[in-house]
Design a protein around this motif. Sequence first.
Motif, mmCIF file in Angstrom:
data_model
loop_
_atom_site.group_PDB
_atom_site.id
_atom_site.type_symbol
_atom_site.label_atom_id
_atom_site.label_comp_id
_atom_site.label_asym_id
_atom_site.label_seq_id
_atom_site.Cartn_x
_atom_site.Cartn_y
_atom_site.Cartn_z
ATOM 1 N N LEU A 228 0.869 -1.057 0.062
ATOM 2 C CA LEU A 228 -0.032 -0.026 -0.186
ATOM 3 C C LEU A 228 0.914 1.263 -0.092
ATOM 4 O O LEU A 228 0.180 2.134 -0.255
ATOM 5 C CB LEU A 228 -0.862 0.000 1.303
ATOM 6 C CG LEU A 228 -1.720 -1.143 1.357
ATOM 7 C CD1 LEU A 228 -2.655 -0.967 2.784
ATOM 8 C CD2 LEU A 228 -2.741 -1.436 0.205
ATOM 9 N N GLN A 229 2.322 1.201 0.265
ATOM 10 C CA GLN A 229 2.977 2.295 0.268
ATOM 11 C C GLN A 229 3.035 3.000 -0.989
ATOM 12 O O GLN A 229 3.248 2.634 -2.022
ATOM 13 C CB GLN A 229 4.396 2.007 0.563
ATOM 14 C CG GLN A 229 5.546 2.890 0.760
ATOM 15 C CD GLN A 229 5.202 3.679 1.917
ATOM 16 O OE1 GLN A 229 5.338 3.421 2.836
ATOM 17 N NE2 GLN A 229 5.265 5.345 1.629
ATOM 18 N N LEU A 230 3.180 4.480 -0.799
ATOM 19 C CA LEU A 230 2.988 5.470 -1.775
ATOM 20 C C LEU A 230 4.875 5.707 -2.075
ATOM 21 O O LEU A 230 5.520 5.589 -1.418
ATOM 22 C CB LEU A 230 2.649 6.703 -1.706
ATOM 23 C CG LEU A 230 2.663 7.897 -2.651
ATOM 24 C CD1 LEU A 230 1.987 7.348 -3.753
ATOM 25 C CD2 LEU A 230 2.285 9.158 -2.188
ATOM 26 N N VAL A 231 4.808 5.362 -3.499
ATOM 27 C CA VAL A 231 6.384 5.503 -3.880
ATOM 28 C C VAL A 231 6.445 6.821 -4.671
ATOM 29 O O VAL A 231 5.586 6.798 -5.949
ATOM 30 C CB VAL A 231 6.874 4.348 -4.695
ATOM 31 C CG1 VAL A 231 8.475 4.423 -5.258
ATOM 32 C CG2 VAL A 231 6.727 3.208 -3.697
ATOM 33 N N SER A 232 7.418 7.630 -4.679
ATOM 34 C CA SER A 232 7.521 8.731 -5.682
ATOM 35 C C SER A 232 8.532 8.413 -6.836
ATOM 36 O O SER A 232 8.900 7.421 -7.079
ATOM 37 C CB SER A 232 8.356 9.853 -4.977
ATOM 38 O OG SER A 232 9.791 9.445 -4.700
ATOM 39 N N VAL B 199 -0.249 6.022 2.297
ATOM 40 C CA VAL B 199 -0.628 5.151 1.268
ATOM 41 C C VAL B 199 -0.845 5.656 -0.177
ATOM 42 O O VAL B 199 -1.221 6.925 -0.169
ATOM 43 C CB VAL B 199 -2.074 4.257 1.790
ATOM 44 C CG1 VAL B 199 -1.686 3.748 3.185
ATOM 45 C CG2 VAL B 199 -3.035 5.405 1.730
ATOM 46 N N ASP B 200 -0.866 4.759 -1.215
ATOM 47 C CA ASP B 200 -1.085 5.087 -2.340
ATOM 48 C C ASP B 200 -2.513 4.977 -2.735
ATOM 49 O O ASP B 200 -3.407 3.910 -2.564
ATOM 50 C CB ASP B 200 -0.473 3.911 -3.369
ATOM 51 C CG ASP B 200 -0.574 4.228 -4.878
ATOM 52 O OD1 ASP B 200 -1.174 5.167 -5.137
ATOM 53 O OD2 ASP B 200 -0.142 3.278 -5.497
ATOM 54 N N ILE B 201 -3.103 6.286 -2.719
ATOM 55 C CA ILE B 201 -4.551 6.552 -3.138
ATOM 56 C C ILE B 201 -5.347 6.017 -4.220
ATOM 57 O O ILE B 201 -6.382 6.056 -4.515
ATOM 58 C CB ILE B 201 -4.941 7.736 -2.499
ATOM 59 C CG1 ILE B 201 -4.468 8.671 -3.263
ATOM 60 C CG2 ILE B 201 -4.713 7.950 -1.021
ATOM 61 C CD1 ILE B 201 -4.771 10.217 -2.944
ATOM 62 N N SER B 202 -4.237 5.843 -5.375
ATOM 63 C CA SER B 202 -4.650 5.265 -6.562
ATOM 64 C C SER B 202 -4.825 3.778 -6.492
ATOM 65 O O SER B 202 -5.480 3.131 -7.404
ATOM 66 C CB SER B 202 -3.753 5.676 -7.716
ATOM 67 O OG SER B 202 -2.094 4.877 -7.414
ATOM 68 N N ASN B 203 -4.220 3.055 -5.462
ATOM 69 C CA ASN B 203 -4.316 1.758 -5.276
ATOM 70 C C ASN B 203 -5.579 1.174 -4.648
ATOM 71 O O ASN B 203 -5.942 1.559 -3.445
ATOM 72 C CB ASN B 203 -3.113 1.169 -4.412
ATOM 73 C CG ASN B 203 -3.036 -0.375 -4.334
ATOM 74 O OD1 ASN B 203 -4.061 -1.009 -4.698
ATOM 75 N ND2 ASN B 203 -2.076 -0.840 -3.872
ATOM 76 N N ASP C 232 -6.737 -1.378 -3.103
ATOM 77 C CA ASP C 232 -6.446 -1.960 -1.994
ATOM 78 C C ASP C 232 -6.233 -1.082 -0.844
ATOM 79 O O ASP C 232 -6.522 -1.435 0.449
ATOM 80 C CB ASP C 232 -5.153 -2.879 -1.993
ATOM 81 C CG ASP C 232 -5.423 -4.144 -2.907
ATOM 82 O OD1 ASP C 232 -6.609 -4.343 -3.313
ATOM 83 O OD2 ASP C 232 -4.510 -4.825 -3.331
ATOM 84 N N SER C 233 -5.737 0.230 -0.947
ATOM 85 C CA SER C 233 -5.485 0.988 0.140
ATOM 86 C C SER C 233 -7.080 1.491 0.589
ATOM 87 O O SER C 233 -7.154 1.335 1.860
ATOM 88 C CB SER C 233 -5.095 2.354 -0.245
ATOM 89 O OG SER C 233 -3.510 2.051 -0.724
ATOM 90 N N ALA C 234 -7.902 1.969 -0.154
ATOM 91 C CA ALA C 234 -9.263 2.201 0.041
ATOM 92 C C ALA C 234 -10.031 0.871 0.731
ATOM 93 O O ALA C 234 -11.000 1.025 1.823
ATOM 94 C CB ALA C 234 -10.092 2.677 -1.055
ATOM 95 N N LYS C 235 -10.015 -0.418 0.129
ATOM 96 C CA LYS C 235 -10.378 -1.613 0.780
ATOM 97 C C LYS C 235 -10.273 -1.839 2.122
ATOM 98 O O LYS C 235 -10.849 -1.969 3.037
ATOM 99 C CB LYS C 235 -9.973 -2.947 -0.093
ATOM 100 C CG LYS C 235 -10.750 -3.796 0.296
ATOM 101 C CD LYS C 235 -10.545 -5.049 -0.589
ATOM 102 C CE LYS C 235 -10.974 -6.461 -0.260
ATOM 103 N NZ LYS C 235 -10.662 -7.098 0.836
#
Length: 540
Positions: free
Chosen positions: A292-296, A306-310, A312-315
Motif C-alpha cells: 500500500l506504500q506510496l512511492v515517488s 498510502v497510495d490512494i490510486s491503489n 487495496d488502500s481504500a479497501k
Amino acid sequence: MMRYSLRGPRRGPALLATAVALATVAACSNGSPSTPSATGSSASATPTSTPPPSPTPKPTPTPTKNYPLSTAPRTIPSVGAHEAARGPGWKPVPTGGVVLAANSEALADEGRLIAGELGIPYRGAATAGPGDVELALGGTGAPESYALTVTGGRVRIAGPDEAGVFYGTRTLKQSVRATGAMPEGTVTDRPAKPQRGLMVDIARKYFTAAWIEDRIREMSDLKLNQLGLHFSDDQGFRIESDSHPEVVSAEHLTKAEVRRILALAASRHVTVIPEIDSPGHLGAVIAAHPNLQLVSASGRTPRGTVDISNPDSAKIVDELLREYTQLFPGAYWHLGGDEYVALMSKNPEASYPKLARAAVAKYGPSGRVQDLATGWLNDRAAVVRPTGKTLKAWNDGFYTGGVVGPDKDIEVEYWTGREIGARLPASYLSAGRKLINLNDDYLYYILGEPNKFPYPTGRRIYEQWTPRVLRGSTPVPARYDPQILGGRLAVWCDLSRAQTQAQVATGIHLPLAALAQKVWDPSTPTLTWEQFRALAARVT
C-alpha cells in the motif's frame, strides 16, 4: 423573706430558742407587734388585704437571623447567572438525601453519583424534604442547560435533558468542595459552545484504559463533553481489530476495555470521537501491508502515506471503518485527512506521476492530485455517513480550486496555518463551514516540544484565547461566532517517551481547566489567573 435552714436535730435550750425565733418571724410576717402575747398570737391584729399577684411576663421572641445576600458559587467553569437571596444555603447533612422528582427516573445514574460524592443517601423517586437534593427533568431550556435553586434548606436541580441536570450536580459538587456549602438563591446556566473537550493521541503512545477513564472523570467535572481518540498512526494502531488483527500494536486496548471506557463516558455525558487518520499517518497499516506504500518518481517512500490510486488502500481502510463505527456508538467520526505527503511537495504531479495519472483518469484533463485526495476523503465519508455520525476532518485536508470539493457536511477541525498553501480560518467560515478550534498556538500539548511547540499554559489560554481565536492570537470577526462550535485541547505524542502518563495528566490539568472556562463562557473572566488557579486547586 429570710430563709432558715435547720441543720440536724436541735435539743434543750437550742430547740426553744429556735421556736421563739420562728414565732417572731411569723408575727412580723403578718404585721403584728414584735412582742408575742401569752397565747402566741396577736389579739389586736388588724386584717390586711393580700396584694394581687404580678402579671406573668410575656416571652421575648427570638429575632430571625438576618442573612446577607448570597454570592455566586465558585466553580470551574463559572456559572452563567446567579440570583442572590438571603438564607443559610445548603450543606450536606446525614438526614438529607438525593431524590428524583416525578417522571425523572432517567436521572438515577446522576442521582447515585452525586449522592456518593456528597456522602448522603440516594433515595430514588420520593418527595423532597428538608436537607434533600432533588433532581428533575423538564422544561424548555437550551440543550445542556439547568437551573439550580437553593431555598428552604433544600436543593432542586432541573433541566430539559439529562446532561443539563448532570452539569447542575457538578456545580453543586464543586461549590461544596470550595466552601462546604451551596449558597442560597438560583443559578441558571448553559454552555456557550456545544463541543468542548480533549483529544489524546493514543496511537504514538500507549495509554492505559484506567488513565483514559480518569481523564473522562476530570473532563466531566469541568463540564467538557467530548474525548477524541486518535488511535491509528505511523507508530501504532492501538485498538483490537477483528477484521485486521495484523495491523494492531502489541500494546493496545481490547474491545472490552473500549466498551468499559464508552460506558463510563456515556454515564458522564462525554462523547468519544474515534479517528482513523487517512490517507496519511497509516504507517502501522503499511507495516503489515507494504504493497500500500506510496512511492515517488525518485523512489522515495514517504512514511505513513498510502497510495490512494491503489484500490487495496481504500479497501482495507473501509473495512476498518465499518468495524469501528460499530464499536463506537457516538455521534461523531473523525476522518483525519491531514498531512498527505504527496500534497506537501512543490509539484505533486511531477513527484507522484502515478497519482497524477489516476487523477486525470477519474476527473478528466483538469484533474490533479489534490482532487484525488479530496475524492478519497469524500469516499471515506460515504462509508461512515450511513451510520448517522457527524463527520470531521483536519483543516489541511480541505483543498480549494480543484475539480472536486470536500463534502459540505464535514466539519473542519482547525489546527494550523503552517501547511503548504495555508488558508486563513475566514476562508472556511465564509464558505459556510462549521469549525472546531484546536489552535496549535494555544491548544497543542506535544510531548517533547518538537518544532518550536512549547507546552501550552493554562494562564495563556485563560487570559488570551477564546473560541474565535482560531489561528495565532487574532480572533475572527464576531459574525462567524455561530459557526465555531467549540474547542478541544489536543495531546500529541510525537516524542512518546518525553513524558509518562502521570506527567501528561499533570501537564494538561490547568490548560484543560482554562479551556473549560472559555468554551463555557468566552467573555473575560471575573477572577484573576491567580484566583482561578487557587480555585482549581480546591475544586478539580
